[in-house]
Design an enzyme around this catalytic site. Structure first.
Site, PDB file in Angstrom:
ATOM      1  N   ASN A 206       0.852  -1.196   0.000  1.00 14.84           N
ATOM      2  CA  ASN A 206       0.000   0.000   0.000  1.00 14.84           C
ATOM      3  C   ASN A 206       0.886   1.244   0.000  1.00 14.84           C
ATOM      4  O   ASN A 206       2.109   1.142   0.029  1.00 14.84           O
ATOM      5  CB  ASN A 206      -0.972  -0.024   1.182  1.00 14.84           C
ATOM      6  CG  ASN A 206      -0.259  -0.037   2.514  1.00 14.84           C
ATOM      7  OD1 ASN A 206       0.401   0.932   2.881  1.00 14.84           O
ATOM      8  ND2 ASN A 206      -0.365  -1.138   3.238  1.00 14.84           N
ATOM      9  N   ASP A 277      -4.971  -5.954   5.136  1.00 18.49           N
ATOM     10  CA  ASP A 277      -6.089  -6.712   5.694  1.00 18.49           C
ATOM     11  C   ASP A 277      -6.166  -8.115   5.095  1.00 18.49           C
ATOM     12  O   ASP A 277      -6.798  -8.994   5.661  1.00 18.49           O
ATOM     13  CB  ASP A 277      -7.412  -5.981   5.417  1.00 18.49           C
ATOM     14  CG  ASP A 277      -7.505  -4.683   6.218  1.00 18.49           C
ATOM     15  OD1 ASP A 277      -7.083  -4.685   7.391  1.00 18.49           O
ATOM     16  OD2 ASP A 277      -7.988  -3.667   5.673  1.00 18.49           O
ATOM     17  N   LYS A 288       8.276 -18.087  -9.240  1.00 19.81           N
ATOM     18  CA  LYS A 288       7.562 -16.962  -9.842  1.00 19.81           C
ATOM     19  C   LYS A 288       6.284 -17.455 -10.545  1.00 19.81           C
ATOM     20  O   LYS A 288       6.328 -18.476 -11.236  1.00 19.81           O
ATOM     21  CB  LYS A 288       8.496 -16.282 -10.840  1.00 19.81           C
ATOM     22  CG  LYS A 288       7.957 -15.020 -11.402  1.00 19.81           C
ATOM     23  CD  LYS A 288       8.925 -14.411 -12.407  1.00 19.81           C
ATOM     24  CE  LYS A 288       8.178 -13.421 -13.260  1.00 19.81           C
ATOM     25  NZ  LYS A 288       8.895 -13.076 -14.471  1.00 19.81           N
ATOM     26  N   PHE A 325      -5.169   4.129  14.122  1.00 15.13           N
ATOM     27  CA  PHE A 325      -5.397   5.102  13.061  1.00 15.13           C
ATOM     28  C   PHE A 325      -6.522   4.568  12.181  1.00 15.13           C
ATOM     29  O   PHE A 325      -6.760   3.371  12.127  1.00 15.13           O
ATOM     30  CB  PHE A 325      -4.131   5.293  12.218  1.00 15.13           C
ATOM     31  CG  PHE A 325      -3.191   6.292  12.816  1.00 15.13           C
ATOM     32  CD1 PHE A 325      -2.491   5.995  13.971  1.00 15.13           C
ATOM     33  CD2 PHE A 325      -3.029   7.546  12.232  1.00 15.13           C
ATOM     34  CE1 PHE A 325      -1.638   6.923  14.544  1.00 15.13           C
ATOM     35  CE2 PHE A 325      -2.172   8.481  12.795  1.00 15.13           C
ATOM     36  CZ  PHE A 325      -1.471   8.170  13.954  1.00 15.13           C
ATOM     37  N   LYS A 339     -14.790   1.833  15.220  1.00 18.79           N
ATOM     38  CA  LYS A 339     -13.505   1.150  15.432  1.00 18.79           C
ATOM     39  C   LYS A 339     -13.054   1.198  16.888  1.00 18.79           C
ATOM     40  O   LYS A 339     -12.516   0.241  17.425  1.00 18.79           O
ATOM     41  CB  LYS A 339     -12.425   1.829  14.581  1.00 18.79           C
ATOM     42  CG  LYS A 339     -12.010   0.979  13.433  1.00 18.79           C
ATOM     43  CD  LYS A 339     -11.205   1.725  12.414  1.00 18.79           C
ATOM     44  CE  LYS A 339     -11.782   1.360  11.061  1.00 18.79           C
ATOM     45  NZ  LYS A 339     -11.185   2.087   9.973  1.00 18.79           N
ATOM     46  N   LYS A 343     -12.530  -2.391  18.433  1.00 22.10           N
ATOM     47  CA  LYS A 343     -11.157  -2.826  18.719  1.00 22.10           C
ATOM     48  C   LYS A 343     -10.776  -2.592  20.182  1.00 22.10           C
ATOM     49  O   LYS A 343      -9.660  -2.869  20.579  1.00 22.10           O
ATOM     50  CB  LYS A 343     -10.186  -2.108  17.778  1.00 22.10           C
ATOM     51  CG  LYS A 343     -10.485  -2.362  16.301  1.00 22.10           C
ATOM     52  CD  LYS A 343      -9.304  -2.063  15.415  1.00 22.10           C
ATOM     53  CE  LYS A 343      -9.678  -2.156  13.943  1.00 22.10           C
ATOM     54  NZ  LYS A 343      -8.523  -2.255  13.064  1.00 22.10           N
TER      55      LYS A 343
HETATM   56  N1  CTP Z   1      -4.693  -2.581  11.894  1.00 24.05           N
HETATM   57  C1  CTP Z   1      -4.129  -3.655  12.520  1.00 24.05           C
HETATM   58  N2  CTP Z   1      -4.129  -4.887  11.916  1.00 24.05           N
HETATM   59  C2  CTP Z   1      -4.703  -5.057  10.706  1.00 24.05           C
HETATM   60  C3  CTP Z   1      -5.290  -3.952  10.069  1.00 24.05           C
HETATM   61  C4  CTP Z   1      -5.267  -2.721  10.686  1.00 24.05           C
HETATM   62  O1  CTP Z   1      -3.626  -3.505  13.616  1.00 24.05           O
HETATM   63  N3  CTP Z   1      -4.680  -6.250  10.135  1.00 24.05           N
HETATM   64  C5  CTP Z   1      -4.688  -1.279  12.586  1.00 24.05           C
HETATM   65  C6  CTP Z   1      -3.976  -0.186  11.843  1.00 24.05           C
HETATM   66  O2  CTP Z   1      -2.619  -0.088  12.225  1.00 24.05           O
HETATM   67  C7  CTP Z   1      -4.756   1.035  12.259  1.00 24.05           C
HETATM   68  C8  CTP Z   1      -6.153   0.513  12.408  1.00 24.05           C
HETATM   69  O3  CTP Z   1      -6.019  -0.873  12.710  1.00 24.05           O
HETATM   70  O4  CTP Z   1      -4.326   1.534  13.510  1.00 24.05           O
HETATM   71  C9  CTP Z   1      -6.935   0.669  11.150  1.00 24.05           C
HETATM   72  O5  CTP Z   1      -8.101  -0.046  11.258  1.00 24.05           O
HETATM   73  P1  CTP Z   1      -8.771  -0.794  10.033  1.00 24.05           P
HETATM   74  O6  CTP Z   1      -9.999  -1.420  10.564  1.00 24.05           O
HETATM   75  O7  CTP Z   1      -7.846  -1.648   9.307  1.00 24.05           O
HETATM   76  O8  CTP Z   1      -9.112   0.386   9.177  1.00 24.05           O
HETATM   77  P2  CTP Z   1      -9.022   0.602   7.695  1.00 24.05           P
HETATM   78  O9  CTP Z   1      -8.270  -0.485   7.018  1.00 24.05           O
HETATM   79  O10 CTP Z   1      -8.491   1.983   7.568  1.00 24.05           O
HETATM   80  O11 CTP Z   1     -10.547   0.594   7.300  1.00 24.05           O
HETATM   81  P3  CTP Z   1     -11.587  -0.586   7.004  1.00 24.05           P
HETATM   82  O12 CTP Z   1     -12.163  -0.967   8.336  1.00 24.05           O
HETATM   83  O13 CTP Z   1     -12.565   0.124   6.166  1.00 24.05           O
HETATM   84  O14 CTP Z   1     -10.846  -1.678   6.338  1.00 24.05           O
END
Ligand code: CTP
Length: 405
Positions: A206, A277, A288, A325, A339, A343
């Site tokens: 990303n 994610d 490859k 974040f 969130k 979380k």
């Molecule tokens: N995060 C994490 N582990 C993951 C994904 C995200 O710890 N596998 C943390 C990121 O570091 C950030 C926060 O979770 O602090 C972001 O949350 P997330 O739910 O992933 O948000 P987005 O990806 O921005 O949005 P969405 O829920 O729409 O996917």
């Protein structure tokens, strides 16, 4: 109990200095108020005298003031000089060594550290002269409590409002407890993207550059914390004095963060990394992937949510303070609120990455802080300045937790 000189200069936020004096007293400190001539136009010295139970220093040439041993001794007996609110004028005097009143003379006469809580109009705060004065003071080791955003007395909406009294008190108290709120404390910060390998030459990644997380790590180190930085692949130099663990994938980041957070018993975790994610379901291919005529369908599976896992493991325990974040495209506050609850974290820093000056690969950020205390907009500023606001808010939580502990 320490003696703090509370310098009050002439801004509308001067009335909030009364609450700062009270907050310091509640934490067991003794306060001596020092008011500039303009501050006295906003609040009467009597208010501070009644609260601090000490004579208020106002004019260095006032009859009697030099006979008053308390005042002569102030420079050598204080452990902290706190100026709240600090106007552009006072900041300019302190930066340049001008000593034309009691407060500015006290700064030169004392060896106690200085903490400033600036408050002024948005354009004044961003003026090159004020920025350079603040930089001069910062280079001298002066700590600044970042001003907040909101309605300013001048009718503008923007940055420049005096920080909340509790944030100022938390910062002052931390400095008085020796070396700052972070002395003897540790923080784990994550930064950068993660790369999910498909095969030896390709990955899913990303646009994160790691700058936000590195800014938090640098600022925490500057405040005296032990800083553990778990970094995905970035082009950034590791900040001085920070313990860096390099990781590549979300799975690696998860393992390292959980290990470090609980083994090292950190006081706070800031998850600034943009963690993938999804990762290829079959894992990275050893060879490859060759192209074929048909479309390629790539099954992906969910990665562990590191932050949610930390929230679940912490449960109702007071530590670590957890900050996440949220990179959003519209509707940032509502999603950040969801969130926060899902979380089980203390603070979510939401930014709408579609806004100019926010998000990935730019030097600045625009954010909204969402916590159980409410919603706080933070206007466009450098990532380092946003890092200061985030750390100020964590300090408030650390302070209240150590009081109840
Ligand atoms: N995060 C994490 N582990 C993951 C994904 C995200 O710890 N596998 C943390 C990121 O570091 C950030 C926060 O979770 O602090 C972001 O949350 P997330 O739910 O992933 O948000 P987005 O990806 O921005 O949005 P969405 O829920 O729409 O996917």
């Amino acid at each position: 109990m320490a003696l703090v000189a509370l310098g009050v200069s002439g801004g509308i936020g001067a009335y909030k200095a009364v609450e700062v004096a009270r907050g310091l007293q509640q934490r067991g400190h003794d306060v001596a108020a020092v008011m500039t001539a303009n501050a006295r136009r906003f609040v009467a010295p009597l208010t501070f005298e009644a609260i601090t139970r000490r004579r208020v220093a106002t004019d260095q040439f006032a009859p009697g003031i030099n006979a008053d041993i308390d005042h002569i001794a102030l420079a050598s007996s204080i452990e902290l000089l706190l100026v709240a609110p600090a106007t552009a004028d006072v900041i300019g005097k302190l930066a340049n060594g001008i000593a034309d009143d009691f407060l500015s003379s006290l700064y030169l006469a004392t060896t106690a550290p200085l903490l400033l809580a600036p408050a002024m109009n948005t354009n004044m705060l961003s003026h090159a002269a004020v920025r350079s004065n603040l930089d001069t003071l910062a280079a001298r080791g002066v700590r600044v409590v970042e001003p907040g955003d909101g309605y300013l007395a001048c009718g503008w909406v923007g940055r420049g409002r005096l920080a909340e009294p509790e944030a100022i008190v938390a910062a002052a108290d931390g400095m008085l407890r020796g070396g700052g709120a972070w002395a003897g404390r540790s923080i784990l910060v994550t930064a950068g993207p993660t790369y999910e390998d498909l095969d030896p030459v390709r990955y899913l990644g990303n646009r994160s550059t790691g700058r936000m997380g590195y800014a938090v790590a640098e600022e925490a180190a500057a405040r005296g914390a032990r800083v553990l930085l778990v970094s995905g692949p970035t082009a950034l130099e590791p900040p001085a004095g920070v313990e860096v663990t390099a990781v590549r994938s979300a799975g690696e980041m998860h393992a390292e963060v959980v290990r470090l957070a609980f083994d090292a018993g950190v006081d706070a975790v800031v998850m600034a990394a943009a963690v993938a994610d999804y990762t290829p379901a079959a894992g990275p291919q050893a060879a490859k992937i060759r192209k074929a005529d048909a479309d390629l369908v790539l099954p992906l599976r969910r990665t562990p949510d590191v932050l949610a896992d930390l929230g679940a493991r912490r449960g109702d325990a007071p530590a670590p303070v957890l900050v996440g974040f949220a990179a959003e495209t519209g509707d940032a506050v509502e999603r950040a609120r969801a969130k926060l609850v899902r979380k089980r974290v203390d603070l979510v820093v939401a930014n709408d990455v579609t806004e100019p000056g926010a998000g990935f690969a730019v030097e600045t950020n625009v954010a909204t802080l969402v916590s159980d205390a409410g919603v706080e907009p933070v206007s466009r500023r450098s990532k380092r300045d946003l890092a200061r606001v985030i750390l100020d808010r964590i300090e408030v939580r650390l302070g209240s937790r150590s009081e109840t502990a």
